[in-house]
Design an enzyme around this catalytic site. Structure first.
Site, PDB file in Angstrom:
ATOM      1  CG  HIS A  84    -110.314  31.669   7.458  1.00  0.00           C
ATOM      2  ND1 HIS A  84    -111.615  32.104   7.527  1.00  0.00           N
ATOM      3  CD2 HIS A  84    -109.970  31.289   8.708  1.00  0.00           C
ATOM      4  CE1 HIS A  84    -112.048  31.971   8.781  1.00  0.00           C
ATOM      5  NE2 HIS A  84    -111.060  31.480   9.512  1.00  0.00           N
ATOM      6  CG  ASP A 163    -119.698  25.741  11.089  1.00  0.00           C
ATOM      7  OD1 ASP A 163    -119.061  25.156  11.989  1.00  0.00           O
ATOM      8  OD2 ASP A 163    -119.686  26.972  10.959  1.00  0.00           O
ATOM      9  NE  ARG A 170    -116.938  24.122  18.143  1.00  0.00           N
ATOM     10  CZ  ARG A 170    -116.209  24.796  17.248  1.00  0.00           C
ATOM     11  NH1 ARG A 170    -116.637  24.944  16.016  1.00  0.00           N
ATOM     12  NH2 ARG A 170    -115.045  25.280  17.580  1.00  0.00           N
ATOM     13  CB  SER A 185    -115.941  25.163  12.563  1.00  0.00           C
ATOM     14  OG  SER A 185    -116.586  26.399  12.459  1.00  0.00           O
ATOM     15  CE  LYS A 189    -117.428  28.439   9.116  1.00  0.00           C
ATOM     16  NZ  LYS A 189    -117.607  29.158  10.356  1.00  0.00           N
TER      17      LYS A 189
END
Ligand code: URA
Length: 436
Positions: A84, A163, A170, A185, A189
């Site tokens: 990620h 989320d 947010r 968050s 995921k």
């Protein structure tokens, strides 16, 4: 203990640690609509101001992950590893990285996002390949990971739905830049993908979410701790994002550069970050012991064509026109492809990643609102890199545009973003640190 929203909000407002049940009630409220948006937002702001302990953050992540389906990949043999990135400009690393790692024997289930604002999204890039489908169901995703070791898909409705609600709030309540909320968050995921291990590319600099190395390090440490609390093996690399990664920024142009990378002829910085992340993925995946050994295997997968063959297989499996792999001219192309030339001779002193990203956004390569359509063909290629020597009149980049007004604006913006100096700049390392 009261689980009324106003009591939970008050406890965090007053600086108390929330209990797991209170966190679970908040996440349930975000998922089933039983908390009003103003109550969710008030607690988000209280968390932003008061923070969360590592334990609270891990509990929030777990509750958000369990707000939807958690993919089960136990039918796929081997240690499943994903990567990620916190996002950057020209960051197309996932495209060459996933097939390289799969070619070395490690399954890579990858669920990615779309670009928003200045940073591009893997899905938008992939969708510039004619026919490529990113909207696979979770069943199709599981089947493809089993069959070919990889699927590159978008987030489905049923994955970490809390989320989606919380991120949207947010975004409009000034509560995005908060480490516990960012951690929960991102990781809710990623952990719902069914992975065993995760390598994080936490970027810092002008083109990144975190502007400084210390800030990025704080985020990376929190992500590693929370990921481990969730039972996963996690490593993080801190990588510089002051100038764009590679020489292309856009969508189809970044796919073309990714294919070059898989052929071993990608720009040096892109190859470097891809190999570095890939090496840690191979180690976590249990197929290499050291980074040197892992890197040699990744390089071999490029040399012997197995990584490129894997990319072709992924493109075909997801309905894309795999001929683009050998004939990148089949990718969408812009009407105008115009060079921006240097006005003086010297060294490239600066290429401002954020300014390049905004120029690409102005051409239509990105979106400012989730509903915007992107133009897959536009962007910037052949970007010079900091430290390179340039001659007056030589190209600094090529602008790909479909609209003459946008072209003129991009040209002016890029002329400001790329600075030519008399002396070469001192270049900081691309990979600042690795958290093992
Ligand atoms: N990316 C995410 O998915 N969530 C955040 O909070 C920040 C970046």
């Amino acid at each position: 203990m009261s689980l009324f929203p106003q009591h939970i909000i008050a406890r965090k407002r007053d600086g108390h640690r929330l209990q797991a049940e209170e966190i679970a009630a908040f996440v349930r409220g975000a998922t089933d609509g039983s908390w009003a948006d103003y109550q969710l937002s008030a607690l988000l702001m209280a968390i932003f101001l008061r923070g969360m302990t590592a334990e609270e953050t891990a509990q929030l992540t777990d509750a958000m992950m369990r707000s939807g389906v958690v993919a089960d990949l136990s039918h796929v043999p081997g240690i499943k590893v994903d990567k990620h990135s916190t996002g950057g400009v020209g960051d197309k690393v996932s495209l060459p990285l996933a097939p390289m790692v799969v070619a070395c024997g490690v399954p890579v289930p990858m669920i990615s996002g779309r670009g928003l604002g200045h940073s591009g999204g893997t899905l938008d890039k992939l969708e510039s390949i004619p026919g490529f489908q990113t909207g696979l169901s979770l069943d199709a995703y599981r089947a493809q990971v089993k069959r070919i070791g990889c699927a590159l898909i978008g987030q489905t409705k049923d994955l970490a739905p809390a989320d989606r609600t919380l991120y949207a709030l947010r975004d409009v309540t000034a509560t995005v830049e908060c480490i516990p909320l960012i951690c929960a968050s991102i990781l809710s995921k990623k952990l719902a993908e069914g992975i065993d291990a995760l390598v994080l590319d936490v970027k810092f600099g002008r083109g990144a979410f975190m502007k400084t190395l210390p800030e990025a390090k704080r985020l990376a440490e929190a992500l590693v701790a929370v990921g481990r609390a969730g039972g996963k093996q996690v490593r993080a690399l801190l990588t510089a994002m002051d100038e764009p990664l590679g020489r292309a920024v856009g969508n189809a142009v970044e796919v073309a550069e990714s294919i070059a990378c898989l052929r071993g002829v990608g720009p040096a910085d892109l190859m470097e970050v891809t190999y570095a992340l890939g090496a840690h993925m191979l180690i976590l995946g249990g197929v290499a012991q050291t980074t040197d050994e892992a890197r040699s295997r990744l390089e071999a997968s490029v040399r012997d064509g197995s990584a490129l063959a894997c990319f072709r297989e992924i493109v075909t499996a997801q309905g894309g026109d795999a001929r683009v792999v050998d004939e990148p001219e089949r990718l969408p192309a812009a009407t105008w492809q115009v060079p921006l030339v240097a006005e003086s001779t010297g060294f490239v002193g600066d290429v401002d990643a954020m300014a390049v990203a905004l120029a690409a956004l102005g051409l239509g390569a990105g979106r400012t609102r989730a509903a915007d359509r992107i133009d897959p063909a536009v962007g910037v290629t052949a970007l010079v890199k900091r430290g390179e020597r340039v001659e007056r009149g030589a190209p600094l980049c090529v602008i790909h545009a479909n609209d003459p007004t946008a072209l003129a604006k991009a040209k002016a913006a890029l002329a400001r973003a790329i600075v030519v100096t008399d002396e070469p700049p001192t270049l900081p390392p691309l990979i600042a640190e690795v958290l093992l």
